[in-house]
Design a protein around this motif. Structure first.
Motif, mmCIF file in Angstrom:
data_model
loop_
_atom_site.group_PDB
_atom_site.id
_atom_site.type_symbol
_atom_site.label_atom_id
_atom_site.label_comp_id
_atom_site.label_asym_id
_atom_site.label_seq_id
_atom_site.Cartn_x
_atom_site.Cartn_y
_atom_site.Cartn_z
ATOM 1 N N LYS A 9 1.085 14.735 5.899
ATOM 2 C CA LYS A 9 1.381 13.495 5.179
ATOM 3 C C LYS A 9 0.830 12.283 5.923
ATOM 4 O O LYS A 9 0.856 12.228 7.150
ATOM 5 N N LEU A 10 0.336 11.337 5.171
ATOM 6 C CA LEU A 10 -0.207 10.140 5.800
ATOM 7 C C LEU A 10 0.879 9.112 6.006
ATOM 8 O O LEU A 10 1.775 8.963 5.183
ATOM 9 N N PRO A 12 2.182 5.230 6.010
ATOM 10 C CA PRO A 12 1.818 4.141 5.092
ATOM 11 C C PRO A 12 0.561 3.419 5.554
ATOM 12 O O PRO A 12 -0.287 3.057 4.748
ATOM 13 N N GLU A 14 -1.908 4.619 7.425
ATOM 14 C CA GLU A 14 -3.071 5.485 7.192
ATOM 15 C C GLU A 14 -3.440 5.506 5.719
ATOM 16 O O GLU A 14 -4.616 5.510 5.352
ATOM 17 N N PHE A 15 -2.435 5.506 4.897
ATOM 18 C CA PHE A 15 -2.657 5.536 3.454
ATOM 19 C C PHE A 15 -3.419 4.294 2.986
ATOM 20 O O PHE A 15 -4.387 4.373 2.237
ATOM 21 N N LYS A 16 -2.976 3.172 3.447
ATOM 22 C CA LYS A 16 -3.626 1.921 3.040
ATOM 23 C C LYS A 16 -5.039 1.821 3.610
ATOM 24 O O LYS A 16 -5.962 1.327 2.959
ATOM 25 N N LYS A 18 -7.006 4.333 4.113
ATOM 26 C CA LYS A 18 -7.838 5.174 3.238
ATOM 27 C C LYS A 18 -8.153 4.449 1.935
ATOM 28 O O LYS A 18 -9.256 4.547 1.395
ATOM 29 N N LYS A 19 -7.151 3.752 1.434
ATOM 30 C CA LYS A 19 -7.336 3.063 0.162
ATOM 31 C C LYS A 19 -8.419 1.991 0.279
ATOM 32 O O LYS A 19 -9.265 1.832 -0.605
#
Lengths: 211, 211
Positions: A9-10, A12, A14-16, A18-19
């Motif tokens: 799971k990323l 938050p 890391e998620f942003k 990537k986005k």
DNA sequence: TCCAGATGAATGAACGCTCATTCATAGTTT
DNA sequence: AAACTATGAATGAGCGTTCATTCATCTGGA
């Protein structure tokens, strides 16, 4: 070994990250790196202008990150798939297949990697010293191994062979990117390998051909 | 046929045009196309800023002109040298030799042609539809002729072979440009041709290799 | 030969616009 | 209430391009 498992799971953050990277790929591919505005990247990522600078050091660093991030994933996959193989010939096939598959499935990414990241000598050197160098080194190892085992000709310089193989694949992708009606990139895998393996001159004429 | 003789005296206008083109090559190579300022090109050409616009339609057109001018000279030379040759194999050798010689002798020009002119998809398409397309078409003709005559394998797609050959040469030049201590570019001519002609896999293994 | 007038190539200071980047402020989590 | 994260309007440097002006050269009439 947390951090090396690409499927976990990323966070938050890391998620942003990537986005933003994904948005950058889309915008850089659509407008070209120099015409692209950071504002538009922010908009595409659904983020404020300033936020970009909380994740990346600037426009150039963002482009570099797109490149390195993509190549890192690619290299990981490559290493993983090659673990089960011994035959250098098979390894080379896999490498070319993965290369064509990875770019064939993501045209915007291909555009950025092939064209936008090559806008200056300075930047290209940066790439060569980073993940791209790692990739080329991997390819070089395969060629060398093949020569040691005798499945590849020993009378061609290893580095040159590496160069020819990479150049051929690279140019193929370029032509695919420039084509008006691009088909499936992977369809060329077989013919390309055939030409790289066997050359363009039939065996019976080899004596007189080279030199 | 005045105008086609490349050795005739230049008009003052043609002379100044060439001077600006040469200056553009130097400045674009030194600073990179995007960082380069028109002011600096003018300075290097020993000309006022505004004069540039009496000879070229703008920065992008200047870059395009550098490219087309260089390729036109190269293509002319190529056609001339190939007139005396029948053997496609010999033609291919000459083509590769001239390619490496032309760029090997002018590193700044090579830099501009290989890197600075490839900064966007849009611009690359422009090149492909112009002199570069003409060059590739010439190469394609040689490959086709070789296949018709039987000196090249018929079982590789002509376009793909053209692509592989060009890609290999192109990448070789790139590596030479990026190298810290570049040697003589033409030294690779023989080995490169050998690899293109004979492939990387020895003949006796050809059956199992491809596919 | 001399000069007035015409030509257009060359000049370079100034314009006007485009963004990458910043930072004062606001929001959210712990 | 700290600490962290996000916002987006404002900034200002940078640079391609323009154009009013200059000046060397040419033309032809006296």
């Amino acid at each position: 070994m947390p951090g090396s498992d690409s499927a976990r799971k990323l966070t938050p953050r890391e998620f942003k990250r990537k986005k933003i990277l994904r948005a950058a790929i889309e915008v850089f591919a659509r407008d070209g790196y120099f015409s692209a505005r950071m504002t538009d990247v922010a908009k595409a990522a659904d983020v404020a202008d300033g936020t970009l600078y909380l994740y990346f050091d600037g426009k150039e660093h963002l482009l570099l990150s797109v490149f390195d991030d993509a190549l890192e994933r690619f290299i990981d996959q490559l290493k993983q798939e090659m673990e089960r193989l011994d035959d250098p010939l098979a390894k080379l096939k896999v490498m070319v297949r993965l290369h064509l598959e990875a770019l064939g499935r993501d045209r915007a990414l291909a555009h950025v990697l092939q064209i936008e990241t090559r806008h200056s000598r300075k930047f290209m050197r940066l790439l060569s010293r980073g993940k791209l160098g790692e990739y080329l080194s991997l390819l070089n190892d395969i060629v060398k191994e093949g020569q040691d085992l005798g499945s590849f000709r020993r009378d061609v310089n290893t580095g040159l062979a590496t160069n020819v193989i990479f150049g051929a694949v690279d140019e193929l992708v370029n032509r695919w990117l420039l084509a008006d009606e691009p088909g499936d990139l992977t369809q060329y895998q077989g013919p390309l390998l055939k030409m790289l393996f066997q050359g363009i001159v039939p065996c019976e004429f080899h004596e007189g051909a080279a030199g």
